[in-house]
Each structure stands twice: as structure tokens, then as C-alpha cells.
Design an enzyme around this catalytic site. Sequence first.
Site, PDB file in Angstrom:
ATOM      1  N   CYS A 114       0.718  -1.741  -0.300  1.00 53.61           N
ATOM      2  CA  CYS A 114      -0.173   0.092   0.065  1.00 53.61           C
ATOM      3  C   CYS A 114       0.709   1.167   0.258  1.00 53.61           C
ATOM      4  O   CYS A 114       2.053   1.504   0.867  1.00 53.61           O
ATOM      5  CB  CYS A 114      -0.563   0.071   1.036  1.00 53.61           C
ATOM      6  SG  CYS A 114      -1.622   1.428   1.053  1.00 53.61           S
ATOM      7  N   LEU A 221     -12.474   7.272   7.318  1.00 53.36           N
ATOM      8  CA  LEU A 221     -12.243   8.670   8.284  1.00 53.36           C
ATOM      9  C   LEU A 221     -11.627   8.402   9.454  1.00 53.36           C
ATOM     10  O   LEU A 221     -10.220   8.707   9.946  1.00 53.36           O
ATOM     11  CB  LEU A 221     -13.877   9.245   8.338  1.00 53.36           C
ATOM     12  CG  LEU A 221     -13.680  10.797   9.343  1.00 53.36           C
ATOM     13  CD1 LEU A 221     -13.363  11.531   7.993  1.00 53.36           C
ATOM     14  CD2 LEU A 221     -15.385  10.763   9.283  1.00 53.36           C
ATOM     15  N   HIS A 222     -12.520   7.399  10.371  1.00 51.67           N
ATOM     16  CA  HIS A 222     -11.493   7.096  12.057  1.00 51.67           C
ATOM     17  C   HIS A 222     -10.915   8.468  12.234  1.00 51.67           C
ATOM     18  O   HIS A 222     -11.360   7.463  14.015  1.00 51.67           O
ATOM     19  CB  HIS A 222     -10.308   6.765  11.982  1.00 51.67           C
ATOM     20  CG  HIS A 222     -10.201   4.974  10.990  1.00 51.67           C
ATOM     21  ND1 HIS A 222     -11.197   3.738  11.010  1.00 51.67           N
ATOM     22  CD2 HIS A 222      -9.754   4.731   9.663  1.00 51.67           C
ATOM     23  CE1 HIS A 222     -11.273   3.475  10.097  1.00 51.67           C
ATOM     24  NE2 HIS A 222     -10.109   3.269   8.788  1.00 51.67           N
ATOM     25  N   CYS A 339     -10.988  -6.959   7.462  1.00 54.00           N
ATOM     26  CA  CYS A 339      -9.924  -5.741   7.787  1.00 54.00           C
ATOM     27  C   CYS A 339      -9.344  -5.393   8.197  1.00 54.00           C
ATOM     28  O   CYS A 339      -8.493  -5.253   9.444  1.00 54.00           O
ATOM     29  CB  CYS A 339     -11.252  -4.107   7.815  1.00 54.00           C
ATOM     30  SG  CYS A 339     -12.826  -4.577   7.683  1.00 54.00           S
TER      31      CYS A 339
HETATM   32  N1  SAH Z   1      -7.022   1.960   1.138  1.00 59.49           N
HETATM   33  C1  SAH Z   1      -8.585   1.994   1.400  1.00 59.49           C
HETATM   34  C2  SAH Z   1      -9.184   0.556   1.056  1.00 59.49           C
HETATM   35  C3  SAH Z   1      -8.333  -0.007   2.188  1.00 59.49           C
HETATM   36  S1  SAH Z   1     -10.052  -0.639   2.693  1.00 59.49           S
HETATM   37  C4  SAH Z   1      -9.054   2.148   2.486  1.00 59.49           C
HETATM   38  O1  SAH Z   1      -7.804   2.684   3.653  1.00 59.49           O
HETATM   39  O2  SAH Z   1      -9.816   3.087   2.706  1.00 59.49           O
HETATM   40  C5  SAH Z   1      -9.728  -1.341   3.906  1.00 59.49           C
HETATM   41  C6  SAH Z   1     -10.022  -1.189   5.768  1.00 59.49           C
HETATM   42  O3  SAH Z   1     -10.037  -1.538   6.570  1.00 59.49           O
HETATM   43  C7  SAH Z   1     -10.107   0.567   6.205  1.00 59.49           C
HETATM   44  O4  SAH Z   1     -11.103   1.629   6.193  1.00 59.49           O
HETATM   45  C8  SAH Z   1      -9.393   0.527   6.594  1.00 59.49           C
HETATM   46  O5  SAH Z   1      -8.990   1.997   7.774  1.00 59.49           O
HETATM   47  C9  SAH Z   1      -9.603  -0.777   7.504  1.00 59.49           C
HETATM   48  N2  SAH Z   1      -9.172  -1.029   8.711  1.00 59.49           N
HETATM   49  C10 SAH Z   1      -7.671  -1.376   8.375  1.00 59.49           C
HETATM   50  N3  SAH Z   1      -6.797  -1.686   9.291  1.00 59.49           N
HETATM   51  C11 SAH Z   1      -7.874  -2.883  10.185  1.00 59.49           C
HETATM   52  C12 SAH Z   1      -8.054  -3.229  11.598  1.00 59.49           C
HETATM   53  N4  SAH Z   1      -7.033  -3.388  11.975  1.00 59.49           N
HETATM   54  N5  SAH Z   1      -8.686  -3.540  11.677  1.00 59.49           N
HETATM   55  C13 SAH Z   1     -10.362  -2.815  10.879  1.00 59.49           C
HETATM   56  N6  SAH Z   1      -9.968  -1.685  10.651  1.00 59.49           N
HETATM   57  C14 SAH Z   1      -9.334  -1.964   9.836  1.00 59.49           C
END
Ligand code: SAH
Length: 346
Positions: A114, A221-222, A339
Site C-alpha cells: 500500500c 475516516l476513523h 479488514c
Molecule cells: N486504502 C483504502 C482501501 C482499504 S479498505 C482505504 O483505506 O479505505 C480497508 C479498510 O479496513 C479501511 O477502512 C481501513 O481503515 C480498515 N482497517 C485497516 N486496518 C484495520 C484493522 N486492523 N481493523 C479494522 N479495520 C481496519
Amino acid sequence: MEIEKKDIRSLTKQQLRDFFVANGDKAFRGNQVYEWLWSKASHNFDDMTNVSKETRAMLEKNFVINHIKVDTLQRSEDGTVKNAVRLHDGLIVESVLIPTETRTTACVSSQVGCSLDCNFCATARLKRMRNLEPGEIYDQVVAIDKESRLYYGHPLSNIVFMGMGEPLMNYNNVMKAIDMITSEEGLGMSPKRITVSTSGVSKMIKKMADDEVKFKLAVSLHSAIEATRNRIMPFTKNFPLTELREALEYWYRKTKSKVTYEYVVWKGINDDKASIDALVKFCKYVPCKVNLIEYNPIDDGEFQQASDEAIDNYIKALERHDIVAKVRRSRGKDIDAACGQLANKS
Ligand code: SAH
């Protein structure tokens, strides 16, 4: 010296037609081959039985089909399937099939590793090695569609670009792949069943709006507080929330399509009232809904799932302001398919 052969799927239909004309054949031959390459998703010139043996040999001499191969397949106890997918150059990405009672969703990758550096995400640790080609994205969808039919008896219904990589940092290839997935000359899927997820690359959100795309948009967003977002997603220092807001307003004006915010609530990071208030405020800018995603630990300790009470506080506050919010339980955790867990562990 051997010249490197061109990937035939990098050619447009017109270029393929021109190729045949230039080689003394009919343009129509290009249509036939194009159909094999895309709607029939053929990975082998020898499959193309409606063109002559000589033509197939000529194609073989001039081109390659850089396709993927499902290397290993893991099935979770909850039905989720994770594919480790080998690319033509030996690199590996992962894609996931997520079944529910009524539908099957494919979660596909757009990059090897990424471009971004979210501290809570396992994929971010891999760094970006390269972008995926349109055909490599397309192949992941085809593979998951096959598995869906095989294991669950119905075709794939939805696609989310939530696998490895930042789709908007591989814009052209992702758009080309989606064109072929939605085209009648490809898989003919409805763009309404496709969601592209971004960490918030504002410029490219605007570009998508200008390109009048028909799929849905999700934004990771987070946090709607700049300092917090900068800390947990360091690259966002170059993508301030004001710009994100502006890009999303532009997106909505042009597409009239609601935005989904993905949001993980962590202990001590964004489980306080100020964070909730900031999110509620941010949600007022454009019509949206919020998916509160369960955190999947990536053995770090810095990030921990917030308490149920904290999640409840989010839900209540959002509902009070008529913002649709859902808690999303993660699937496929036992096989590292949830995710943020995609990291080519095996
Ligand atoms: N780069 C893009 C596509 C990846 S989507 C994006 O960030 O939207 C992957 C999703 O999982 C994103 O919403 C990311 O923030 C979330 N994510 C990443 N690490 C995670 C974790 N350890 N636990 C839960 N969600 C996570």
C-alpha cells in the site's frame, strides 16, 4: 535478444482490431479475441477455438496474458474465503469472498502492499511494491465469482475495493478494471454493486466525480479531528480534513451518491465525547452513513478495540442526529481475512 512480449489485455478493443488489420487479417478477429480475453476471462490463447491455430500461434508469439493464479485458498469457519493470489511476476496479493444469506461480496486488492501508512493496518507495513494491472483486478473478481458459484450456488453480487492498497493511488487501472467489470463486454455487473474505498485522497475523489462514475464511495475516516487523524494515519497531513470535506461536497453535488464512512473506535484514541461530536458534525456536510468497524488487532498493542459502551455512545449520538449507523462485525478473522489483516502472512 528476446523482446519482452506485451500483455495483450493492455490493448483496447480498437487497438486489437488494428493489430489484426495490420497483420493482414480482419478487424473482426479483434472482437473475437477481445471477447475471449474479457467476457470469457480466458488465460490461454489455446482456448480461443473460434480463431485458427495459426492465429493463436501468432498471438502467442506476440503477446502474453498476464493473469493471476489462486495460490492458496483458506476457508474460515464463518464461510469467508481468502485467496492468496499469485501474480505473473511472483508477487502475491489477497482477495476475500464474504458470503451472507442473500449475497456474496468480493473484497479485492488494488496494489501490492500500500502507498499509505495507516498505523493500525497490517497492509501498510508491506509498503507499496507495485500497482495492479486492470486484468489482475478483474481476475480476482472472476476467481471469487467462480468460488461463490461453487461453494454457495449463486454468482457474486457485490464488490468492494477494500483489500490491499489504496485504489485512488492506482486510479487509471482501477477505473479500467471497473469499466470491464461493469461493461457488457466484460462481466456486466451493475456499478451500484461496487464500492471503492479510499483513505481520503481528496484530489482523486474530485476526479471521480468529474469522471461521473456510477459506483459507490466509502471513506476510511476513523477520526474527524485533524490531530488524531494525522497521528493514526500520518499521510493525512497532506490531505487535511477541510480538503476532504470540500472534495466530498463536490462528489455529492455531482453524483448525488451518499458517502459511507468507515470508522473504527479505539480505546483512548477516539472513544471520547469530543471525537463523537466531531464525527456528528462531519456527517452533516454530505448525506452519508457510518459503518462502525470492529478492530482487528494486528499484534501491536497501541490500538485496542474500544468498549461496547463507547460504541453505544457513538450509535446513540449518530441516531439522535438522524445519521444511519451500523456496527460491522468482522468476518474471517480466524484466517486473517478481516479488514486490515491482509498482509500475505502465509
Ligand atoms: N486504502 C483504502 C482501501 C482499504 S479498505 C482505504 O483505506 O479505505 C480497508 C479498510 O479496513 C479501511 O477502512 C481501513 O481503515 C480498515 N482497517 C485497516 N486496518 C484495520 C484493522 N486492523 N481493523 C479494522 N479495520 C481496519
